[in-house]
Scaffold this active site. Sequence first.
Site, PDB file in Angstrom:
ATOM      1  N   ALA A 125      24.545  37.119  34.968  1.00  0.00           N
ATOM      2  CA  ALA A 125      23.639  37.493  36.048  1.00  0.00           C
ATOM      3  C   ALA A 125      23.660  36.423  37.133  1.00  0.00           C
ATOM      4  O   ALA A 125      23.133  35.329  36.940  1.00  0.00           O
ATOM      5  CB  ALA A 125      22.213  37.685  35.506  1.00  0.00           C
ATOM      6  N   PHE A 159      23.059  43.833  40.076  1.00  0.00           N
ATOM      7  CA  PHE A 159      24.503  44.027  39.843  1.00  0.00           C
ATOM      8  C   PHE A 159      24.955  43.360  38.542  1.00  0.00           C
ATOM      9  O   PHE A 159      26.062  42.816  38.470  1.00  0.00           O
ATOM     10  CB  PHE A 159      25.339  43.487  41.006  1.00  0.00           C
ATOM     11  N   PRO A 246      39.802  31.055  39.271  1.00  0.00           N
ATOM     12  CA  PRO A 246      41.222  31.435  39.150  1.00  0.00           C
ATOM     13  C   PRO A 246      41.472  32.463  38.053  1.00  0.00           C
ATOM     14  O   PRO A 246      42.177  33.460  38.267  1.00  0.00           O
ATOM     15  CB  PRO A 246      41.913  30.101  38.875  1.00  0.00           C
ATOM     16  N   GLU A 248      39.248  34.526  36.686  1.00  0.00           N
ATOM     17  CA  GLU A 248      38.584  35.781  37.038  1.00  0.00           C
ATOM     18  C   GLU A 248      39.413  36.568  38.049  1.00  0.00           C
ATOM     19  O   GLU A 248      39.586  37.787  37.925  1.00  0.00           O
ATOM     20  CB  GLU A 248      37.191  35.494  37.612  1.00  0.00           C
ATOM     21  N   ARG A 249      39.936  35.874  39.047  1.00  0.00           N
ATOM     22  CA  ARG A 249      40.717  36.558  40.071  1.00  0.00           C
ATOM     23  C   ARG A 249      42.033  37.085  39.528  1.00  0.00           C
ATOM     24  O   ARG A 249      42.503  38.164  39.916  1.00  0.00           O
ATOM     25  CB  ARG A 249      40.927  35.612  41.258  1.00  0.00           C
ATOM     26  N   ARG A 274      52.297  71.164  39.896  1.00  0.00           N
ATOM     27  CA  ARG A 274      51.631  71.957  40.937  1.00  0.00           C
ATOM     28  C   ARG A 274      52.659  72.662  41.815  1.00  0.00           C
ATOM     29  O   ARG A 274      53.704  72.080  42.138  1.00  0.00           O
ATOM     30  CB  ARG A 274      50.775  71.047  41.808  1.00  0.00           C
ATOM     31  N   GLN A 342      45.724  61.554  47.748  1.00  0.00           N
ATOM     32  CA  GLN A 342      46.117  62.510  48.779  1.00  0.00           C
ATOM     33  C   GLN A 342      47.104  63.537  48.227  1.00  0.00           C
ATOM     34  O   GLN A 342      47.034  64.733  48.559  1.00  0.00           O
ATOM     35  CB  GLN A 342      46.731  61.771  49.970  1.00  0.00           C
ATOM     36  N   GLY A 369      34.592  38.809  42.585  1.00  0.00           N
ATOM     37  CA  GLY A 369      35.404  37.606  42.445  1.00  0.00           C
ATOM     38  C   GLY A 369      35.816  36.976  43.757  1.00  0.00           C
ATOM     39  O   GLY A 369      36.760  36.182  43.797  1.00  0.00           O
ATOM     40  N   THR A 371      35.425  38.261  48.077  1.00  0.00           N
ATOM     41  CA  THR A 371      35.932  39.342  48.928  1.00  0.00           C
ATOM     42  C   THR A 371      37.297  38.973  49.499  1.00  0.00           C
ATOM     43  O   THR A 371      37.696  37.804  49.523  1.00  0.00           O
ATOM     44  CB  THR A 371      34.972  39.614  50.089  1.00  0.00           C
TER      45      THR A 371
END
Length: 385
Positions: A125, A159, A246, A248-249, A274, A342, A369, A371
């Site tokens: 947290a 969050f 590092p 975490e990223r 399709r 798309q 981590g 922006t």
Amino acid sequence: MRRTVFDAEHRAFRAAMRAFIEAEVVPSFGKWYDNGLVPREFYYRLGELGILGMEVPVEYGGSGLDSLRYRAVLTEEIARAAVSFGGARAHVSRCLPLITDLATAEQRQRWLPGFVTGETMFALAVAEPGTGTEPSDMRTTAPLSLDGTEYLLNGSKTFVVGGVHADRVIVVARTAAPNSEDPTYGLSLLVVDAAAPGYRVGRALDTLGRKVSGTAELTFTDVRVPVTDRLGDAHRGDAHLAAQLPRERLTIAVGAHAQAGAAVRFAHRFTAERTAFTHSVAGFQNTKFELAACRAEVDALEAVVDRALAAHDRGDLTPADAASAKMFCTESAGRVIDRCLQLHGGVGYLADSPIARLYADHRIDRILGGTSEVLRTTIAADMGL
């Protein structure tokens, strides 16, 4: 091209995880998705399989792995099926490194056995309502008692991924005032027992993606936290968190590559099945070109991720390297997933379609981590700019 970052043991692990996901997760995931939460018992199952304890030392019941490659394999298989393990990602990727690096021997003995089995789920947290993660603005406080035995925690967090089911939460709280030389000083990491009086789980947050992550708001009213439950040094919590960036990223970059690869797989299969104007959609030149371009981007993502994984295992992944990998992978994956959606046409806009789940789940990765904008400053600083 054959990937050299994985060996025969990784391939065997991949086969086992794919079988588990297809047999025990995919059939139930639609119900979990509708409920917005994985069942608490699912974490016990992950514990039984050893998934939660792969990087936990053997003496505490884990496998003692010092490589992220097995975790990368698991991430790829989760994305391949367009499912999620809920709060387990934060439990392992965000909380375990902090415990491994900072916990005392006594704390490890208390926390890690339950961590491995799923009996004690952890969450982290940091962010607060209205202020986010800015250290100087944090208002959650935890002054030390006069006798020095406990902290009195008051405030709120938002969050919190895995917060709904968490049994222990690593809370960033202000235990001292910041000083003029270091505005990050004064924050400490407190491992809070969810059963403590004054601890309350607020509303579960309805996020755009990652619907089963159990993301919640938490509030603390005079929660008493023993000083023996502080993680790491007093007043140096922000520095402890920064040291984990590092890894975490890199973890986020791995996930981005996995999601982009899964998106191409879904689009390839969908367009092959399709028809439009009596022809297979995959037979149109535009479809071929789009899929080829997406495949090329995924190949580039793979090269970046594999190089970063190898650097991490060698111990020389720098903060700038990790920032570069995370920025490139998340932004490239966003383009790939969008183009693959798309190609699905209207079907891709249905919330329960795999490609739509990937689209929504991935969007947060350009925010978590650090922006993309923050990462650019990190990379630029490393360039001497």
